[in-house]
Enzyme design. Structure first.
Site, PDB file in Angstrom:
ATOM      1  N   ASP A  26       0.822  -1.200   0.000  1.00 27.06           N
ATOM      2  CA  ASP A  26       0.000   0.000   0.000  1.00 27.06           C
ATOM      3  C   ASP A  26       0.863   1.260   0.000  1.00 27.06           C
ATOM      4  O   ASP A  26       1.960   1.260   0.549  1.00 27.06           O
ATOM      5  CB  ASP A  26      -0.893  -0.021   1.253  1.00 27.06           C
ATOM      6  CG  ASP A  26      -2.164   0.760   1.031  1.00 27.06           C
ATOM      7  OD1 ASP A  26      -2.347   1.306  -0.076  1.00 27.06           O
ATOM      8  OD2 ASP A  26      -2.962   0.835   1.971  1.00 27.06           O
ATOM      9  N   ASN A  80       1.465   3.377  -2.887  1.00 27.18           N
ATOM     10  CA  ASN A  80       2.075   3.816  -4.154  1.00 27.18           C
ATOM     11  C   ASN A  80       1.542   5.187  -4.560  1.00 27.18           C
ATOM     12  O   ASN A  80       2.302   6.062  -4.975  1.00 27.18           O
ATOM     13  CB  ASN A  80       1.760   2.825  -5.285  1.00 27.18           C
ATOM     14  CG  ASN A  80       2.378   1.466  -5.069  1.00 27.18           C
ATOM     15  OD1 ASN A  80       3.267   1.322  -4.236  1.00 27.18           O
ATOM     16  ND2 ASN A  80       1.910   0.473  -5.804  1.00 27.18           N
ATOM     17  N   ARG A 109       0.139   7.554  -2.652  1.00 26.05           N
ATOM     18  CA  ARG A 109       0.583   8.621  -1.748  1.00 26.05           C
ATOM     19  C   ARG A 109       2.052   8.962  -1.963  1.00 26.05           C
ATOM     20  O   ARG A 109       2.452  10.113  -1.885  1.00 26.05           O
ATOM     21  CB  ARG A 109       0.322   8.216  -0.287  1.00 26.05           C
ATOM     22  CG  ARG A 109      -1.078   8.599   0.173  1.00 26.05           C
ATOM     23  CD  ARG A 109      -1.474   7.848   1.406  1.00 26.05           C
ATOM     24  NE  ARG A 109      -1.745   6.448   1.100  1.00 26.05           N
ATOM     25  CZ  ARG A 109      -1.868   5.514   2.018  1.00 26.05           C
ATOM     26  NH1 ARG A 109      -1.716   5.813   3.290  1.00 26.05           N
ATOM     27  NH2 ARG A 109      -2.134   4.270   1.660  1.00 26.05           N
ATOM     28  N   ALA A 113     -10.190  -7.398  -5.545  1.00 28.82           N
ATOM     29  CA  ALA A 113     -11.468  -7.491  -6.271  1.00 28.82           C
ATOM     30  C   ALA A 113     -12.114  -6.103  -6.339  1.00 28.82           C
ATOM     31  O   ALA A 113     -12.794  -5.777  -7.317  1.00 28.82           O
ATOM     32  CB  ALA A 113     -12.389  -8.474  -5.554  1.00 28.82           C
ATOM     33  N   ASN A 139     -10.397  -3.249  -6.443  1.00 26.80           N
ATOM     34  CA  ASN A 139      -9.583  -2.297  -7.219  1.00 26.80           C
ATOM     35  C   ASN A 139     -10.126  -2.069  -8.634  1.00 26.80           C
ATOM     36  O   ASN A 139      -9.763  -1.088  -9.292  1.00 26.80           O
ATOM     37  CB  ASN A 139      -8.120  -2.764  -7.312  1.00 26.80           C
ATOM     38  CG  ASN A 139      -7.322  -2.524  -6.046  1.00 26.80           C
ATOM     39  OD1 ASN A 139      -6.342  -3.207  -5.776  1.00 26.80           O
ATOM     40  ND2 ASN A 139      -7.722  -1.547  -5.245  1.00 26.80           N
TER      41      ASN A 139
HETATM   42  C1  FPP Z   1      -1.852   0.068  -3.315  1.00 26.35           C
HETATM   43  O1  FPP Z   1      -1.371   1.401  -3.348  1.00 26.35           O
HETATM   44  C2  FPP Z   1      -1.296  -0.652  -4.421  1.00 26.35           C
HETATM   45  C3  FPP Z   1      -2.029  -1.215  -5.423  1.00 26.35           C
HETATM   46  C4  FPP Z   1      -3.495  -1.170  -5.497  1.00 26.35           C
HETATM   47  C5  FPP Z   1      -1.361  -1.908  -6.522  1.00 26.35           C
HETATM   48  C6  FPP Z   1      -0.098  -2.610  -6.154  1.00 26.35           C
HETATM   49  C7  FPP Z   1       0.594  -2.806  -7.400  1.00 26.35           C
HETATM   50  C8  FPP Z   1       1.903  -2.769  -7.597  1.00 26.35           C
HETATM   51  C9  FPP Z   1       2.925  -2.666  -6.557  1.00 26.35           C
HETATM   52  C10 FPP Z   1       2.412  -2.839  -8.981  1.00 26.35           C
HETATM   53  C11 FPP Z   1       1.959  -4.040  -9.756  1.00 26.35           C
HETATM   54  C12 FPP Z   1       2.343  -5.294  -9.109  1.00 26.35           C
HETATM   55  C13 FPP Z   1       3.111  -6.261  -9.639  1.00 26.35           C
HETATM   56  C14 FPP Z   1       3.359  -7.486  -8.876  1.00 26.35           C
HETATM   57  C15 FPP Z   1       3.708  -6.134 -10.961  1.00 26.35           C
HETATM   58  P1  FPP Z   1      -2.432   2.533  -3.575  1.00 26.35           P
HETATM   59  O2  FPP Z   1      -2.524   2.813  -5.042  1.00 26.35           O
HETATM   60  O3  FPP Z   1      -3.716   2.150  -2.939  1.00 26.35           O
HETATM   61  O4  FPP Z   1      -1.766   3.724  -2.846  1.00 26.35           O
HETATM   62  P2  FPP Z   1      -2.528   4.861  -2.022  1.00 26.35           P
HETATM   63  O5  FPP Z   1      -3.312   4.158  -0.946  1.00 26.35           O
HETATM   64  O6  FPP Z   1      -1.417   5.686  -1.482  1.00 26.35           O
HETATM   65  O7  FPP Z   1      -3.394   5.593  -3.003  1.00 26.35           O
END
Ligand code: FPP
Length: 230
Positions: A2, A4, A6, A48, A50
């Site tokens: 979690d 990415n 932010r 699911a 997302n």
């Molecule tokens: C949550 O951060 C992350 C995700 C929903 C996606 C995770 C995906 C990856 C790390 C890349 C793809 C994976 C692979 C294995 C190739 P968020 O987007 O919810 O962050 P936030 O809560 O800060 O908005």
């Protein structure tokens, strides 16, 4: 994985850049876990729920996933990693599924770490699907209602041939399970870190693992029992 979004927002970058950096973290953590002898690593890559994100973000994540698989399969073969997927596979785009299946097929004989990606995964959906399969077995006369206990139901989950996780790490300061492996986490040790996933590195992994080593896993027993004093 979690935080990415932010991570990117804090740098005034687009969310997808955060996901790209997230993939770099995935590569490093997979390699490290495999090297130190972790037997099973399961990454929650796409839930699911997302699918409800903006279409452009979903499309970008699927593209990143496809690139990751095509680029990393040879490394998995090199590192003796067995690859697999849990979740609602039919919801994934056919080309992504094709690449995933190819990686699963070519790494099936590997005997090192099992790397599992949870994709289009939701634990409640997984448990409901397991209940449906159990009901079909009962309807077909292959199972009686009296035979349905926790061990029986576990055999119908996506994780049927995997041990329950010892340790769960969630990044970005959120203290929730968010529909991840609800059944399997019953006795898992939980660890939460403020670090966003793109900033989670080798040192953070070791910090988490050292923390895990200090936990006493009692599985409902007393501390004395666990230490063999009774
Ligand atoms: C949550 O951060 C992350 C995700 C929903 C996606 C995770 C995906 C990856 C790390 C890349 C793809 C994976 C692979 C294995 C190739 P968020 O987007 O919810 O962050 P936030 O809560 O800060 O908005």
């Amino acid at each position: 994985m979690d935080g990415n979004g932010r991570w990117a927002k804090a740098r005034m970058l687009q969310r997808i850049i955060g996901h790209q950096r997230g993939v770099e973290t995935v590569k490093k953590i997979v390699e490290e876990c495999s090297t130190i002898g972790i037997r099973y690593l399961t990454l929650f890559a796409f839930s699911a729920e997302n699918w409800l994100r903006p279409k452009t973000e979903v499309k970008a994540l699927m593209m990143l996933l496809k690139h990751y698989i095509t680029a990393e399969t040879s490394r998995m073969l090199n590192d003796n990693i067995r690859f697999r997927v849990i979740g609602n596979r039919p919801e994934l785009p056919p080309d992504v599924l094709h690449h995933l299946d190819e990686a699963i097929r070519v790494t099936a004989g590997n005997t090192g770490m099992t790397l599992t990606l949870a994709l289009s995964y939701g634990a409640r959906q997984e448990i409901a699907a397991a209940a449906r399969r159990v009901a079909l077995e009962v309807a077909a006369g292959r199972l009686t209602p009296g035979e349905i206990d926790d061990a029986c139901l576990a055999r119908f989950l996506d994780t049927a041939d995997m041990p329950d996780p010892d340790f769960l790490i969630r990044t970005s300061g959120e203290m929730r399970i968010s529909n991840f492996l609800l059944w399997q986490l019953a006795y898992t040790e939980l660890y939460f870190t403020e670090k966003n996933w793109p900033d989670f590195d080798r040192d953070e992994l070791y910090k988490a693992l050292v923390h895990y080593q200090s936990r006493e896993r009692r599985f409902g027993k007393t501390s004395d029992q666990v230490k063999g004093r009774v």
